[in-house]
Scaffold this motif. Structure first.
Motif, PDB file in Angstrom:
ATOM      1  N   THR A 231       0.849  -1.198   0.000  1.00  0.00           N
ATOM      2  CA  THR A 231       0.000   0.000   0.000  1.00  0.00           C
ATOM      3  C   THR A 231       0.881   1.243   0.000  1.00  0.00           C
ATOM      4  O   THR A 231       1.802   1.356   0.813  1.00  0.00           O
ATOM      5  CB  THR A 231      -0.924   0.006   1.233  1.00  0.00           C
ATOM      6  N   PHE A 232       0.576   2.152  -0.918  1.00  0.00           N
ATOM      7  CA  PHE A 232       1.273   3.439  -1.015  1.00  0.00           C
ATOM      8  C   PHE A 232       0.379   4.550  -0.486  1.00  0.00           C
ATOM      9  O   PHE A 232      -0.833   4.550  -0.737  1.00  0.00           O
ATOM     10  CB  PHE A 232       1.578   3.759  -2.480  1.00  0.00           C
ATOM     11  N   ASN A 233       0.971   5.505   0.214  1.00  0.00           N
ATOM     12  CA  ASN A 233       0.283   6.753   0.509  1.00  0.00           C
ATOM     13  C   ASN A 233       0.178   7.555  -0.786  1.00  0.00           C
ATOM     14  O   ASN A 233       0.824   7.223  -1.787  1.00  0.00           O
ATOM     15  CB  ASN A 233       1.069   7.580   1.532  1.00  0.00           C
ATOM     16  N   VAL A 234      -0.569   8.640  -0.753  1.00  0.00           N
ATOM     17  CA  VAL A 234      -0.599   9.557  -1.891  1.00  0.00           C
ATOM     18  C   VAL A 234       0.770  10.227  -1.986  1.00  0.00           C
ATOM     19  O   VAL A 234       1.333  10.671  -0.988  1.00  0.00           O
ATOM     20  CB  VAL A 234      -1.707  10.617  -1.704  1.00  0.00           C
ATOM     21  N   ILE A 235       1.314  10.257  -3.188  1.00  0.00           N
ATOM     22  CA  ILE A 235       2.620  10.886  -3.419  1.00  0.00           C
ATOM     23  C   ILE A 235       2.384  12.139  -4.254  1.00  0.00           C
ATOM     24  O   ILE A 235       1.773  12.078  -5.327  1.00  0.00           O
ATOM     25  CB  ILE A 235       3.579   9.960  -4.193  1.00  0.00           C
TER      26      ILE A 235
END
Length: 195
Positions: free
Chosen positions: A129-133
């Motif tokens: 899972t990625f945070n918003v970049i």
């Protein structure tokens, strides 16, 4: 004798870290995906083909006293049904990171162990899972050069770790070689040689 059929420095480091003795010989293959090929089938096929290509070069060296095992591996990032390999250039890396931003994606690694007795293969899957970049962060990261030779345009063990709040599955799979799965696969290949 074990040969790692990969030029990846990360795979080399992980296998060494696991206490495995091996040599390295990359297989130079066409890595294009076949039409309609599913991601798991794609990474598994490439792992098998890499291992078989290197095995064929050394089959004459195989002996009962020192049986030959060739380990192949291939990793892909899959997001929204898109297989993300290594980016072609900075613009492609930027596109991939924008696709991953704020979403969960899968990292798949195909593994294959080839011996005179045949092929053993597996596919390991980890959810990341990625945070918003933000775009400025993506530009800075791409400019660093780190994402340019990584599947999915990021290295979990590098700068991109700051955007990853959780994973489900094997961390080492995301780095490029799922160690526990690899050791089990090699043990299975060795057991097959003894039978």
């Amino acid at each position: 004798m074990l040969i790692l059929a990969s030029a990846s420095p990360r795979r080399r480091e992980l296998l060494t870290q696991a206490g495995v003795s091996f040599t390295v010989e990359a297989a130079d293959l066409n890595e294009d995906r076949l039409p309609e090929e599913a991601a798991a089938a794609y990474v598994q096929r490439l792992a098998v083909e890499k291992a078989q290509a290197v095995w064929a070069r050394h089959a004459a060296d195989d002996s009962d006293a020192d049986p030959l095992i060739v380990l192949g591996a291939d990793t892909a990032v899959v997001s929204e049904g898109n297989i993300l390999g290594k980016p072609a250039n900075a613009a492609d890396a930027r596109r991939m990171l924008q696709l991953l931003s704020g979403r969960t994606h899968a990292v798949l690694t195909g593994l294959a162990a080839v011996t005179r007795k045949g092929v053993k293969s597996e596919v390991e899957i980890t959810q990341v899972t990625f945070n918003v970049i933000h775009d400025e962060e993506i530009d800075e990261y791409v400019a660093s050069g780190e994402p340019l030779d990584k599947a999915g345009a990021y290295a979990i063990q590098g700068y991109a770790a700051r955007w990853i709040p959780r994973i489900e599955g094997c961390y080492f799979n995301v780095v490029g070689l799922p160690i526990a799965c690899t050791i089990a696969l090699l043990a299975e290949a060795e057991a097959g040689l003894a039978s």
